[in-house]
Design an enzyme around this catalytic site. Structure first.
Site, PDB file in Angstrom:
ATOM      1  N   ARG A 111     -29.412   5.614  -5.500  1.00  0.00           N
ATOM      2  CA  ARG A 111     -29.962   6.735  -4.378  1.00  0.00           C
ATOM      3  C   ARG A 111     -31.992   6.426  -4.015  1.00  0.00           C
ATOM      4  O   ARG A 111     -33.136   7.288  -4.531  1.00  0.00           O
ATOM      5  CB  ARG A 111     -30.451   8.418  -5.262  1.00  0.00           C
ATOM      6  CG  ARG A 111     -28.875   8.826  -4.732  1.00  0.00           C
ATOM      7  CD  ARG A 111     -28.800   8.624  -2.748  1.00  0.00           C
ATOM      8  NE  ARG A 111     -27.186   9.332  -3.632  1.00  0.00           N
ATOM      9  CZ  ARG A 111     -26.112   9.084  -2.966  1.00  0.00           C
ATOM     10  NH1 ARG A 111     -26.642   7.525  -3.310  1.00  0.00           N
ATOM     11  NH2 ARG A 111     -25.059   9.225  -3.646  1.00  0.00           N
TER      12      ARG A 111
ATOM     13  N   GLU B 210     -34.064  13.967  -7.468  1.00  0.00           N
ATOM     14  CA  GLU B 210     -33.226  13.009  -6.099  1.00  0.00           C
ATOM     15  C   GLU B 210     -33.735  13.370  -4.848  1.00  0.00           C
ATOM     16  O   GLU B 210     -34.608  12.152  -4.315  1.00  0.00           O
ATOM     17  CB  GLU B 210     -32.088  13.607  -5.895  1.00  0.00           C
ATOM     18  CG  GLU B 210     -30.984  12.600  -4.868  1.00  0.00           C
ATOM     19  CD  GLU B 210     -29.788  12.704  -4.821  1.00  0.00           C
ATOM     20  OE1 GLU B 210     -28.655  12.541  -4.505  1.00  0.00           O
ATOM     21  OE2 GLU B 210     -30.139  13.039  -3.104  1.00  0.00           O
TER      22      GLU B 210
ATOM     23  N   SER C  62     -28.066  17.739  -3.354  1.00  0.00           N
ATOM     24  CA  SER C  62     -28.417  17.247  -5.091  1.00  0.00           C
ATOM     25  C   SER C  62     -30.273  17.512  -5.095  1.00  0.00           C
ATOM     26  O   SER C  62     -30.986  16.829  -4.407  1.00  0.00           O
ATOM     27  CB  SER C  62     -27.933  16.161  -5.425  1.00  0.00           C
ATOM     28  OG  SER C  62     -26.441  16.106  -4.690  1.00  0.00           O
TER      29      SER C  62
HETATM   30  C1  LIG Z   1     -26.212  20.023   2.362  1.00  0.00           C
HETATM   31  C2  LIG Z   1     -26.931  18.679   2.356  1.00  0.00           C
HETATM   32  C3  LIG Z   1     -26.116  17.359   1.423  1.00  0.00           C
HETATM   33  C4  LIG Z   1     -26.282  16.313   1.213  1.00  0.00           C
HETATM   34  N1  LIG Z   1     -25.575  15.648   0.530  1.00  0.00           N
HETATM   35  C5  LIG Z   1     -26.311  14.042   0.783  1.00  0.00           C
HETATM   36  C6  LIG Z   1     -25.387  13.445  -0.096  1.00  0.00           C
HETATM   37  O1  LIG Z   1     -23.812  13.483  -0.367  1.00  0.00           O
HETATM   38  N2  LIG Z   1     -26.334  12.235  -0.288  1.00  0.00           N
HETATM   39  C7  LIG Z   1     -26.946  11.620   0.695  1.00  0.00           C
HETATM   40  O2  LIG Z   1     -27.996  10.352   0.040  1.00  0.00           O
HETATM   41  N3  LIG Z   1     -28.251  12.512   0.683  1.00  0.00           N
HETATM   42  C8  LIG Z   1     -27.931  14.399   0.988  1.00  0.00           C
HETATM   43  N4  LIG Z   1     -28.190  14.844   1.021  1.00  0.00           N
HETATM   44  C9  LIG Z   1     -29.658  14.746   1.243  1.00  0.00           C
HETATM   45  C10 LIG Z   1     -30.340  14.631   2.370  1.00  0.00           C
HETATM   46  O3  LIG Z   1     -29.602  14.923   3.673  1.00  0.00           O
HETATM   47  C11 LIG Z   1     -30.734  12.914   3.086  1.00  0.00           C
HETATM   48  O4  LIG Z   1     -31.119  12.674   2.174  1.00  0.00           O
HETATM   49  C12 LIG Z   1     -31.149  12.124   4.073  1.00  0.00           C
HETATM   50  O5  LIG Z   1     -30.936  11.111   4.549  1.00  0.00           O
HETATM   51  C13 LIG Z   1     -32.522  12.824   4.385  1.00  0.00           C
HETATM   52  O6  LIG Z   1     -32.455  12.975   6.336  1.00  0.00           O
HETATM   53  P1  LIG Z   1     -33.966  14.165   7.135  1.00  0.00           P
HETATM   54  O7  LIG Z   1     -34.383  13.336   7.914  1.00  0.00           O
HETATM   55  O8  LIG Z   1     -33.474  15.456   6.129  1.00  0.00           O
HETATM   56  O9  LIG Z   1     -35.077  13.371   5.673  1.00  0.00           O
HETATM   57  P2  LIG Z   1     -36.680  14.147   5.332  1.00  0.00           P
HETATM   58  O10 LIG Z   1     -35.967  15.265   4.104  1.00  0.00           O
HETATM   59  O11 LIG Z   1     -36.945  14.412   6.530  1.00  0.00           O
HETATM   60  O12 LIG Z   1     -37.304  13.216   4.777  1.00  0.00           O
HETATM   61  C14 LIG Z   1     -36.791  12.506   3.652  1.00  0.00           C
HETATM   62  C15 LIG Z   1     -37.784  11.614   2.607  1.00  0.00           C
HETATM   63  O13 LIG Z   1     -37.643  10.248   3.690  1.00  0.00           O
HETATM   64  C16 LIG Z   1     -38.777  10.402   4.304  1.00  0.00           C
HETATM   65  N5  LIG Z   1     -39.009  10.187   6.006  1.00  0.00           N
HETATM   66  C17 LIG Z   1     -38.112  10.519   6.225  1.00  0.00           C
HETATM   67  N6  LIG Z   1     -38.012   9.988   7.512  1.00  0.00           N
HETATM   68  C18 LIG Z   1     -38.111   8.697   7.532  1.00  0.00           C
HETATM   69  C19 LIG Z   1     -39.012   7.533   8.197  1.00  0.00           C
HETATM   70  N7  LIG Z   1     -38.363   7.605   9.860  1.00  0.00           N
HETATM   71  N8  LIG Z   1     -39.605   6.370   7.907  1.00  0.00           N
HETATM   72  C20 LIG Z   1     -40.566   6.796   6.826  1.00  0.00           C
HETATM   73  N9  LIG Z   1     -40.222   7.274   5.811  1.00  0.00           N
HETATM   74  C21 LIG Z   1     -39.163   8.785   6.332  1.00  0.00           C
HETATM   75  C22 LIG Z   1     -40.053  11.203   4.387  1.00  0.00           C
HETATM   76  O14 LIG Z   1     -41.191  10.873   4.415  1.00  0.00           O
HETATM   77  C23 LIG Z   1     -39.126  11.821   2.930  1.00  0.00           C
HETATM   78  O15 LIG Z   1     -39.666  11.136   1.681  1.00  0.00           O
HETATM   79  C24 LIG Z   1     -28.092  16.685   1.460  1.00  0.00           C
HETATM   80  C25 LIG Z   1     -28.583  17.362   1.863  1.00  0.00           C
HETATM   81  C26 LIG Z   1     -27.913  18.436   2.232  1.00  0.00           C
HETATM   82  C27 LIG Z   1     -29.197  19.416   2.219  1.00  0.00           C
END
Ligand SMILES: Cc1cc2nc3c(=O)[nH]c(=O)nc-3n(C[C@H](O)[C@H](O)[C@H](O)COP(=O)(O)OP(=O)(O)OC[C@H]3O[C@@H](n4cnc5c(N)ncnc54)[C@H](O)[C@@H]3O)c2cc1C
Length: 340
Positions: A166, A336, A240
């Site tokens: 992570r 995380e 998480s």
């Molecule tokens: C119900 C649920 C279940 C989940 N299960 C998992 C799982 O099983 N495994 C797991 O690893 N994660 C899990 N996650 C966490 C999450 O879904 C992942 O980390 C996902 O990749 C985040 O994507 P996002 O586009 O929503 O990122 P955001 O929340 O928008 O951003 C997260 C971080 O990444 C940065 N970021 C976003 N986009 C970019 C970009 N294009 N360039 C540079 N930085 C960027 C942001 O600045 C921030 O720091 C879960 C979340 C939820 C709500």
């Protein structure tokens, strides 16, 4: 061209915790040229930046006094192969789960264990998303990012991203400096199911499936996740909240002596990954409610917004979880997600 800048922009619909917060400036970006224009805009000079995908891995603890850049770069195309793998380039703004499903339909398997992870493709490398025995790093070739210091795009290999559990260089040295515009996935031509993870093995057995096809594995993962995790559309959460702590074999032995039912998974090299959910449950917090924030009843690793919680309320609950687990086990749970 400079993208439209919205002022005092509400972010509640842009974070899956569903907390209220405003951005001083907000814009949507679909191409690198727009980032060059943002970098040259005098009124944004020196302001902090927050990059946003689907907002499913962050906690906003208040208004953001800077520029929020929502990355919406579209696209999906095959870009060749490396002998062993198919290479597919995907825009950072594409939804992750839809991409996994689209690729399966194209006959490009390899991501099914990562089905139903919310968010967009551009965020996948940031924390090296992982689930049910697979991490993005195992299916990754390279990415293209915009670098705000060099004012140009750069291509980064897996080694450049320095992926960990992570974790990646984007959470460390490059935090806030590079924006991912596209990722190139490496999907195995000779696909083998990864079905050893206990939940997955049980689900397949219950479905009477011995050796699953990729679509069957995808369906099993989706079913497990639907049962276990709250859907952010109905209960605000960001998956998480904490990482599973990793301890040495000796530390593990000492903990087991006092807590015989402690749940841990051995890692290569003798270390042990502990189930943070078990620790939180054993600290008596599973299902706890503090104001409008809570610890999810079915999975203690997930903190939830029970309706109208502020980011500060959720953060206070997270601190209580950290303190109680530290008190009972002498272990500090690291978040995380990203706390803004
Ligand atoms: C119900 C649920 C279940 C989940 N299960 C998992 C799982 O099983 N495994 C797991 O690893 N994660 C899990 N996650 C966490 C999450 O879904 C992942 O980390 C996902 O990749 C985040 O994507 P996002 O586009 O929503 O990122 P955001 O929340 O928008 O951003 C997260 C971080 O990444 C940065 N970021 C976003 N986009 C970019 C970009 N294009 N360039 C540079 N930085 C960027 C942001 O600045 C921030 O720091 C879960 C979340 C939820 C709500």
């Amino acid at each position: 061209m400079l993208p439209t800048l919205h002022e005092r922009f509400p972010l509640r619909e842009f974070n899956t915790f569903g907390v209220e917060a405003r951005a001083r400036y907000f814009c949507r970006v679909r191409a690198a040229g727009e980032l060059a224009a943002l970098a040259a805009e005098p009124k944004l000079d020196g302001l902090p930046r927050l990059v946003l995908g689907g907002g499913s891995n962050l906690l906003l603890t208040g208004d953001f006094d800077g520029l929020v850049i929502k990355v919406e770069v579209p696209g999906l195309r095959e870009v060749g192969d490396s002998g062993e793998n198919w290479h597919v380039e995907v825009g950072a703004g594409e939804n992750w789960h839809d991409t996994v499903e689209r690729l399966l339909a194209m006959g490009r398997a390899g991501l099914e264990n990562l089905a139903l992870i919310p968010g967009n493709c551009g965020a996948a490398p940031i924390q090296n998303i992982g689930a049910y025995g697979i991490e993005l790093a195992e299916r990754f070739d390279s990415l293209v990012a915009w670098d705000f210091e060099a004012n140009q795009t750069v291509r980064m290999s897996a080694a450049d991203c320095d992926f960990g559990y992570r974790d990646s260089v984007f959470k460390r040295q490059l935090a806030g400096r590079r924006i991912v515009l596209s990722i190139t996935l490496a999907l195995p031509k000779r696909w083998e199911p990864v079905a050893g993870y206990a939940d997955v093995a049980h689900e397949l057995k219950a479905r009477g499936i011995g050796r699953p096809a990729a679509r069957e594995l995808f369906d099993a993962v989706v079913a497990i996740r639907r049962r276990k995790l709250p859907d952010p559309a109905t209960v605000g959460n960001a998956g998480s909240f904490f990482k599973n702590p990793i301890v040495t074999r000796d530390e593990h032995r000492a903990l087991i002596a006092h807590h015989p039912s402690l749940v841990g998974y051995p890692l290569p090299g003798g270390r042990v990954k502990l189930a943070a959910a078990w620790l939180i449950d054993a600290a008596g917090l599973k299902g706890a409610t503090r104001g409008r924030a809570g610890v999810y009843e079915k999975q203690a690793l997930v903190l939830v917004n029970r309706g109208g919680a502020t980011g500060a309320e959720i953060l206070a609950l997270a601190r209580e979880v950290q303190d109680k687990v530290a008190e009972k086990f002498g272990l500090w749970l690291e978040p995380e997600l990203v706390i803004v």
